[in-house]
Design an enzyme around this catalytic site. Sequence first.
Site, mmCIF file in Angstrom:
data_model
loop_
_atom_site.group_PDB
_atom_site.id
_atom_site.type_symbol
_atom_site.label_atom_id
_atom_site.label_comp_id
_atom_site.label_asym_id
_atom_site.label_seq_id
_atom_site.Cartn_x
_atom_site.Cartn_y
_atom_site.Cartn_z
ATOM 1 C CE LYS A 29 4.661 -12.062 -4.603
ATOM 2 N NZ LYS A 29 4.987 -11.543 -3.268
ATOM 3 N NE ARG B 263 23.968 0.663 -25.801
ATOM 4 C CZ ARG B 263 24.321 -0.521 -26.312
ATOM 5 N NH1 ARG B 263 25.572 -0.792 -26.533
ATOM 6 N NH2 ARG B 263 23.398 -1.410 -26.622
ATOM 7 C CB THR B 264 19.947 3.275 -20.279
ATOM 8 O OG1 THR B 264 19.946 3.704 -21.640
ATOM 9 C CG2 THR B 264 19.312 4.348 -19.417
ATOM 10 N NE ARG C 154 15.398 1.945 -21.219
ATOM 11 C CZ ARG C 154 16.392 1.809 -22.096
ATOM 12 N NH1 ARG C 154 16.648 0.635 -22.626
ATOM 13 N NH2 ARG C 154 17.127 2.846 -22.451
ATOM 14 C CG HIS D 162 16.359 7.507 -23.659
ATOM 15 N ND1 HIS D 162 16.904 7.671 -22.402
ATOM 16 C CD2 HIS D 162 16.888 6.360 -24.159
ATOM 17 C CE1 HIS D 162 17.737 6.661 -22.165
ATOM 18 N NE2 HIS D 162 17.734 5.860 -23.210
#
Length: 350
Positions: A109, A79-80, A130, A167
């Site tokens: 890397k 969703r986000t 995120r 959030h």
Amino acid sequence: MSDLRPTEAYTQIYTPPTINGDFKGKHIITVDQFSKQDLQTIFDATVSIRKRVRQNDRGLSELCNGKVMASLFFEASTRTDLSFQAAMRRLGGDVISASNGVQFSSVYKGENLADTVRAAGCYADVIALRHPQVGSSYQAAYYLDLLNQQIQNPTVVISGGDGIGEHPTQALLDLFTIYDYKKRIENLTVTMVGDLRHGRTVHSLAKLIAIYKATNTRICWVAPGMLQMPSEIIEFVKHEGIETYQTEDLFEVLGESDVIYWTRIQEERFGNIDDYDAIKDSFIMLPSVLDQAKSDAILMHPLPRKHEMGGPDDHDQLDANPRSVYFRQMENGMFVRMALLAKVLKGVYV
Ligand code: NCD
């Protein structure tokens, strides 16, 4: 991943800017940045944008025309991630991401977060980030501020969740959804249930209700002892004068609740699977449980859901119950993020 300092240290080193009526060019990393007036501004803009989307208003695609968003998701998201991308495109902006996901960027890397974020910062106007570590969005903001002094085109970061921290954009859409259905944030009993310890959405939402200074609103926290709300959030909320109540017994508060905010037990945050197994079935929302709530109560969930809403038949029955608002909540996520992106990137009134 080799980082310069422990990620969490950046919550001390970096102080996020307060919004104070002016969103333009500001990183969005914690709900602490907003005032009650800023929240009202976002609500009003969201209502307007939602209407314009419904009307298929072509003017919307002027709002972020020419702007680019980099999507940097180091943790799973549906969703986000999708709503940020959809929001940016509907505003006329573009979206970039590493071709095969961030795990196949130079992160593979061993590049650290500070450098990955600065790479995205050179190409985009806004980064939706995120990351699994608390403080990661603070760290990103800290290094972007340094980068922005050197490059031609400054970049902001908007947090899409930092580990078990916060959030903020989810809390905006959650609070907006409450406002949308209840027409107020005041005089409500808001009950949050489930994994309140690891759930960043409930951390931010509880703080945001307090920041809204919602008079006569009471927050009830229902969780097994080891999954209760972190003490610093409880202190924050109480300090703003919000009445709180903690219990392990849902039925003590279910019948009085106006808003029931259900959450998933966050299996991936448990160090020990036995601890998870011991409490994973503590709170299951079933149709028979929802029937015991007020007729005008709303059932919210940030989603994704697993067994905390029973099996597929229970899901179907719950979804058909008019009290369940989690799909509208999910849709509101895109409208709220559109409002926020337009404000942060262009400062426009919408
Ligand atoms: C939540 C999250 O990622 O914190 N989901 C979301 O953003 N809508 C909730 C969760 O993962 O349980």
